[in-house]
Write a protein that holds these residues in place. Structure first.
Motif: not given
Ligand code: CO
Length: 164
Positions: A43-54
């Protein structure tokens, strides 16, 4: 698609300056889809690659679920190598972050921005955004430079102050 593990504040990957994306291919598109699925599931409105380790300059935003006005209804944006080229105004607003569960705080952001980026099909794009979409993009771009909202927020609290 697959759910990815979200890295939490304290993980060193969240402090890195991310590298530009060099190759836009099927593998990257699958990764963007996995990021989006992970974002929607949380239920987020944004996600950045480093947040999943990349540690690459890519993020996904979609404020449609949390937006009351019709202006930003275009839904999901996949932003590759995004750069903000124009900012106007400033606004204090509440933010949270999937990497900082249950923390909320007020952050000063430009009210209106222009962002240039590469699309998932390798096209140069320009997006003008304001309000929540502009805020969300500025938050995600900070992630690409190793910055978390809790480093710049005021009045950090546990739990949302204004439940909607
Ligand atoms: Co965040």
């Amino acid at each position: 698609m697959a759910l990815l593990e979200i890295k939490k504040a304290g993980d060193p990957v969240l402090k890195e300056i991310c590298k530009p994306v060099e190759k836009i291919d099927k593998r990257l598109r699958k990764f963007l889809d996995d990021m989006a699925e992970t974002m929607y599931a949380s239920e987020g409105v944004g996600i950045a690659a480093p947040q999943v380790g990349v540690s690459i300059r890519a993020c996904v935003v979609d404020v449609s679920a949390r937006n009351n006005s019709d202006a930003d209804k275009k839904s999901r944006y996949d932003l590759i190598n995004p750069v903000i080229t124009y900012r106007e105004g400033s606004e204090l607003g509440e933010e949270g972050c999937l990497s900082c569960p249950d923390l909320f705080g007020d952050v000063e952001r430009a009210q209106k921005i222009r962002v240039e980026y590469i699309s998932r099909f390798n096209k140069k794009k320009t997006l003008e955004a304001e309000g929540l979409l502009a805020r969300c993009i500025q938050h995600e771009l900070d992630h690409l430079d190793g910055k978390l909202f809790i480093d710049i927020a005021q009045n950090i609290t546990k739990g949302r102050k204004n439940k909607d």
